[in-house]
Motif scaffolding. Structure first.
Motif, PDB file in Angstrom:
ATOM      1  N   ASP A  63       0.809  -1.216   0.000  1.00 47.86           N
ATOM      2  CA  ASP A  63       0.000   0.000   0.000  1.00 47.86           C
ATOM      3  C   ASP A  63       0.848   1.274   0.000  1.00 47.86           C
ATOM      4  O   ASP A  63       0.309   2.379  -0.057  1.00 47.86           O
ATOM      5  CB  ASP A  63      -0.926   0.026   1.226  1.00 47.86           C
ATOM      6  N   GLY A  64       2.158   1.132   0.083  1.00 47.55           N
ATOM      7  CA  GLY A  64       3.028   2.300   0.113  1.00 47.55           C
ATOM      8  C   GLY A  64       3.272   2.875  -1.273  1.00 47.55           C
ATOM      9  O   GLY A  64       3.311   2.142  -2.269  1.00 47.55           O
ATOM     10  N   VAL A  65       3.419   4.188  -1.351  1.00 47.34           N
ATOM     11  CA  VAL A  65       3.764   4.879  -2.598  1.00 47.34           C
ATOM     12  C   VAL A  65       5.244   5.234  -2.516  1.00 47.34           C
ATOM     13  O   VAL A  65       5.676   5.941  -1.593  1.00 47.34           O
ATOM     14  CB  VAL A  65       2.917   6.145  -2.798  1.00 47.34           C
ATOM     15  N   TYR A  66       6.028   4.753  -3.478  1.00 49.97           N
ATOM     16  CA  TYR A  66       7.467   4.957  -3.475  1.00 49.97           C
ATOM     17  C   TYR A  66       7.925   5.492  -4.836  1.00 49.97           C
ATOM     18  O   TYR A  66       7.320   5.208  -5.859  1.00 49.97           O
ATOM     19  CB  TYR A  66       8.194   3.643  -3.182  1.00 49.97           C
ATOM     20  N   ASP A  67       9.014   6.245  -4.810  1.00 52.84           N
ATOM     21  CA  ASP A  67       9.681   6.675  -6.045  1.00 52.84           C
ATOM     22  C   ASP A  67       8.747   7.407  -6.992  1.00 52.84           C
ATOM     23  O   ASP A  67       8.858   7.289  -8.214  1.00 52.84           O
ATOM     24  CB  ASP A  67      10.298   5.466  -6.755  1.00 52.84           C
ATOM     25  N   ALA A  68       7.807   8.175  -6.459  1.00 53.31           N
ATOM     26  CA  ALA A  68       6.799   8.839  -7.294  1.00 53.31           C
ATOM     27  C   ALA A  68       7.309  10.203  -7.749  1.00 53.31           C
ATOM     28  O   ALA A  68       6.871  11.256  -7.291  1.00 53.31           O
ATOM     29  CB  ALA A  68       5.493   8.979  -6.524  1.00 53.31           C
ATOM     30  N   LEU A  69       8.259  10.177  -8.675  1.00 50.85           N
ATOM     31  CA  LEU A  69       8.833  11.409  -9.227  1.00 50.85           C
ATOM     32  C   LEU A  69       7.937  11.974 -10.318  1.00 50.85           C
ATOM     33  O   LEU A  69       7.293  11.238 -11.073  1.00 50.85           O
ATOM     34  CB  LEU A  69      10.220  11.134  -9.808  1.00 50.85           C
ATOM     35  N   SER A  70       7.937  13.306 -10.428  1.00 51.41           N
ATOM     36  CA  SER A  70       7.238  13.960 -11.528  1.00 51.41           C
ATOM     37  C   SER A  70       7.974  15.252 -11.856  1.00 51.41           C
ATOM     38  O   SER A  70       8.757  15.764 -11.048  1.00 51.41           O
ATOM     39  CB  SER A  70       5.781  14.272 -11.155  1.00 51.41           C
ATOM     40  N   VAL A  71       7.732  15.790 -13.046  1.00 48.36           N
ATOM     41  CA  VAL A  71       8.353  17.042 -13.470  1.00 48.36           C
ATOM     42  C   VAL A  71       7.308  17.906 -14.150  1.00 48.36           C
ATOM     43  O   VAL A  71       6.408  17.403 -14.836  1.00 48.36           O
ATOM     44  CB  VAL A  71       9.554  16.775 -14.409  1.00 48.36           C
ATOM     45  N   SER A  72       7.422  19.201 -13.955  1.00 49.85           N
ATOM     46  CA  SER A  72       6.491  20.151 -14.573  1.00 49.85           C
ATOM     47  C   SER A  72       7.274  21.355 -15.076  1.00 49.85           C
ATOM     48  O   SER A  72       8.082  21.933 -14.335  1.00 49.85           O
ATOM     49  CB  SER A  72       5.439  20.592 -13.553  1.00 49.85           C
ATOM     50  N   LEU A  73       7.055  21.708 -16.335  1.00 52.29           N
ATOM     51  CA  LEU A  73       7.735  22.861 -16.940  1.00 52.29           C
ATOM     52  C   LEU A  73       6.839  24.089 -16.886  1.00 52.29           C
ATOM     53  O   LEU A  73       5.628  24.020 -17.098  1.00 52.29           O
ATOM     54  CB  LEU A  73       8.087  22.572 -18.398  1.00 52.29           C
ATOM     55  N   SER A  74       7.443  25.233 -16.619  1.00 52.76           N
ATOM     56  CA  SER A  74       6.723  26.505 -16.659  1.00 52.76           C
ATOM     57  C   SER A  74       7.605  27.550 -17.316  1.00 52.76           C
ATOM     58  O   SER A  74       8.839  27.444 -17.318  1.00 52.76           O
ATOM     59  CB  SER A  74       6.331  26.956 -15.242  1.00 52.76           C
ATOM     60  N   GLY A  75       6.946  28.538 -17.895  1.00 55.11           N
ATOM     61  CA  GLY A  75       7.674  29.601 -18.578  1.00 55.11           C
ATOM     62  C   GLY A  75       6.902  30.904 -18.521  1.00 55.11           C
ATOM     63  O   GLY A  75       5.917  31.021 -17.780  1.00 55.11           O
ATOM     64  N   PRO A  76       7.309  31.880 -19.299  1.00 49.58           N
ATOM     65  CA  PRO A  76       6.622  33.177 -19.284  1.00 49.58           C
ATOM     66  C   PRO A  76       5.151  33.022 -19.683  1.00 49.58           C
ATOM     67  O   PRO A  76       4.830  32.245 -20.588  1.00 49.58           O
ATOM     68  CB  PRO A  76       7.385  34.003 -20.319  1.00 49.58           C
ATOM     69  N   PRO A  77       4.247  33.739 -19.032  1.00 52.03           N
ATOM     70  CA  PRO A  77       2.826  33.616 -19.380  1.00 52.03           C
ATOM     71  C   PRO A  77       2.503  34.234 -20.740  1.00 52.03           C
ATOM     72  O   PRO A  77       1.514  33.851 -21.376  1.00 52.03           O
ATOM     73  CB  PRO A  77       2.121  34.374 -18.249  1.00 52.03           C
ATOM     74  N   ASP A  78       3.313  35.161 -21.184  1.00 53.93           N
ATOM     75  CA  ASP A  78       3.078  35.842 -22.453  1.00 53.93           C
ATOM     76  C   ASP A  78       4.039  35.337 -23.519  1.00 53.93           C
ATOM     77  O   ASP A  78       5.096  34.771 -23.197  1.00 53.93           O
ATOM     78  CB  ASP A  78       3.251  37.357 -22.278  1.00 53.93           C
ATOM     79  N   PRO A  79       3.715  35.494 -24.778  1.00 50.31           N
ATOM     80  CA  PRO A  79       4.645  35.108 -25.845  1.00 50.31           C
ATOM     81  C   PRO A  79       5.993  35.794 -25.673  1.00 50.31           C
ATOM     82  O   PRO A  79       6.074  36.943 -25.244  1.00 50.31           O
ATOM     83  CB  PRO A  79       3.933  35.573 -27.118  1.00 50.31           C
ATOM     84  N   VAL A  80       7.059  35.055 -25.991  1.00 51.57           N
ATOM     85  CA  VAL A  80       8.406  35.595 -25.804  1.00 51.57           C
ATOM     86  C   VAL A  80       8.868  36.304 -27.067  1.00 51.57           C
ATOM     87  O   VAL A  80       8.477  35.953 -28.191  1.00 51.57           O
ATOM     88  CB  VAL A  80       9.397  34.484 -25.423  1.00 51.57           C
ATOM     89  N   ARG A  81       9.703  37.300 -26.857  1.00 52.35           N
ATOM     90  CA  ARG A  81      10.261  38.035 -27.998  1.00 52.35           C
ATOM     91  C   ARG A  81      11.480  37.298 -28.519  1.00 52.35           C
ATOM     92  O   ARG A  81      12.265  36.719 -27.766  1.00 52.35           O
ATOM     93  CB  ARG A  81      10.634  39.437 -27.567  1.00 52.35           C
ATOM     94  N   LYS A  82      11.645  37.322 -29.820  1.00 53.26           N
ATOM     95  CA  LYS A  82      12.771  36.644 -30.448  1.00 53.26           C
ATOM     96  C   LYS A  82      14.070  37.418 -30.207  1.00 53.26           C
ATOM     97  O   LYS A  82      14.060  38.633 -30.047  1.00 53.26           O
ATOM     98  CB  LYS A  82      12.517  36.488 -31.943  1.00 53.26           C
TER      99      LYS A  82
END
Length: 484
Positions: free
Chosen positions: A360-379
């Motif tokens: 019943d144990g939860v082990y090794d439960a890795l996750s990743v989440s990417l975030s960035g600027p909320p607005d479009p980026v300038r080139k």
């Protein structure tokens, strides 16, 4: 590496065997289903009643050779030379010739001493024996961590291993106490069942000195669970590596000085990874399977010459309650310079046994989440994106790899937050350690080319083990939008 030996204490309680050893267990069949095997069910109350204070006292006064004489591993002759760690390698404050120093009394005052204890049992040959052990975090809150040779062995004159039995774990054991309450401040906890990796056969001189010398024992309950009574160490998944560790335990041979098993001692050491040794020949099926290449999974230190009785004791990352391994082996008695070896808690060994022992144990439960600027980026202008790596459940992990990849039209400029190497399109990072509820953030500076498209997928991936209940959240994609 010099010859190594088990570091269990044989208490030699002749004539006190309660039951006959369990039936021999055949070697596992060849095939892909390798994992863990469990002992027959035992009666916790029976073990508690058996290991009375009187029997413990008798065990502690049994006659054993003195510390001044030891059997040389090389010459096979007796020598008066004491085993030792050279002075320039001793790290333990106040440590003796072997790196040991006494833990402060009362042992109930600190988590390291409280969670560590002495494990009594009747070995596969029917004789009284003991190891060190510790409480490990689990959903069941009833699990004790030790070495596989502390739960399973091959009796003399037999070809197959047998389970030890009649386990009794005494957390914070103090053999100098004047009464039962002082010697066993949290009581005696009887074993219900034990687990070991099924690759562990217990054959002397072989796989006991491998990546599989690790075990779990479930103890019976009282008004509260063992973990509620004393706390627990956090398992940290690793394949070896370099750590500064502290290792408490109960070294000693009965009646022998300076160690007789009545005191909790500790040693401070720096580790390095060790490749597993070759295994011995057993059955054709076992030999064929064990012939496959083995990963690392052992730690070695030259700062501690850990003695018999300390077997199964935890190796803790110094300053934490994270256990990276359990003591498995060390130099033979009589070697001039001592060393010790621990089996790590990795996906293949600890992962196999905890999956059965704590379903019943939860082990090794890795996750990743990417975030960035909320607005479009300038080139042609740098911007920052962040990969947040999170661990859930009961396990921590060391040396966790994270990969960050950017598409054509985007360049990686710099990465920080972990140990990272990067080129223009990809970064490979390693998180030193990650714990539940303590996320790690890796930030990357990226620059979008002037001719890049409008939607640019950036990908992050984190690697976990087979215990991870959801591998889908190990990858995250961020669509980086650009302004016209």
């Amino acid at each position: 590496m010099p010859k190594t030996t088990l570091v269990t204490t044989l208490t030699a309680l002749a004539g006190l065997a309660l039951t006959a050893p369990a039936a021999a267990e055949p070697a596992p069949a060849e095939g892909p289903g390798w994992g863990a095997t469990s002992s027959p069910l035992m009666r916790p109350g029976r073990a508690v009643r058996y290991w009375t204070a009187r029997r413990q006292a008798n065990a502690l006064t049994a006659d054993r050779p003195s510390a001044g004489t030891a059997l040389s591993a090389k010459a096979g002759a007796r020598t008066t030379q004491r085993h030792s760690v050279p002075s320039n390698k001793r790290l333990t404050p106040g440590g003796d010739l072997n790196g040991y120093a006494p833990m402060s009394r009362p042992y109930t005052a600190t988590a390291h001493s409280r969670i560590t204890g002495r494990l009594y049992f009747l070995n596969a040959a029917g004789a009284g024996d003991s190891c060190s052990a510790s409480v490990i975090r689990s959903a069941a809150r009833t699990l004790v961590l030790t070495a596989a040779h502390c739960v399973y062995g091959v009796p003399p004159g037999t070809a197959h291993g047998r389970w030890h039995n009649n386990f009794a774990f005494v957390p914070s054991y103090d053999g100098q106490g004047d009464n039962v309450r002082e010697r066993e401040p949290y009581g005696r906890w009887g074993g219900r069942r034990a687990w070991k990796p099924d690759r562990y056969t217990g054959l002397s001189g072989g796989d006991w000195n491998s990546v599989y010398d690790i075990a779990l024992i479930e103890v019976g309950g009282k008004r509260r669970t063992l973990q509620e009574a004393v706390g627990a160490f956090t398992p940290i998944r690793n394949e070896g590596g370099r750590h500064t560790i502290a290792t408490p335990g109960y070294p000693g041979v009965l009646g022998r000085k300076p160690y007789d098993g009545r005191d909790q001692l500790w040693c401070l050491g720096r580790t390095r990874p060790v490749q597993p040794v070759a295994t011995v020949t057993a059955t054709a099926a076992l030999t064929a399977h064990l012939a496959t290449p083995l990963r690392s999974g052992r730690l070695e230190t030259d700062n501690c010459h850990l003695f018999k009785g300390h077997s199964g004791g935890p190796w803790l990352i110094d300053g934490t309650q994270d256990v990276v391994g359990v003591l498995s082996a060390g130099k033979e008695d009589g070697e001039a310079e001592g060393n010790s070896v621990a089996t790590t808690l990795n996906d293949e060994n600890y992962g196999a046994i905890v999956k059965q022992a704590d379903p019943d144990g939860v082990y090794d439960a890795l996750s990743v989440s990417l975030s960035g600027p909320p607005d479009p980026v300038r080139k042609d202008i740098a911007t920052t994106i962040t990969a947040t790596v999170t661990m859930r459940g009961l396990l921590a992990a060391a040396q966790v790899p994270v990969k960050l990849t950017v598409p054509p039209g985007v360049d990686l400029i710099g990465v920080k937050g972990a140990a990272c190497e990067h080129g223009n399109k990809q970064a490979t990072c390693v998180i030193a350690a990650i714990h539940p509820r303590r996320p790690v953030r890796i930030s990357a500076r990226v620059e979008v080319h002037g001719n890049a498209g409008r939607a640019l997928p950036v990908v992050a991936h984190v690697t976990s083990g087979h215990l991870d209940p959801n591998q889908r959240d190990n990858t995250s994609v961020l669509d980086l939008r650009t302004s016209p």
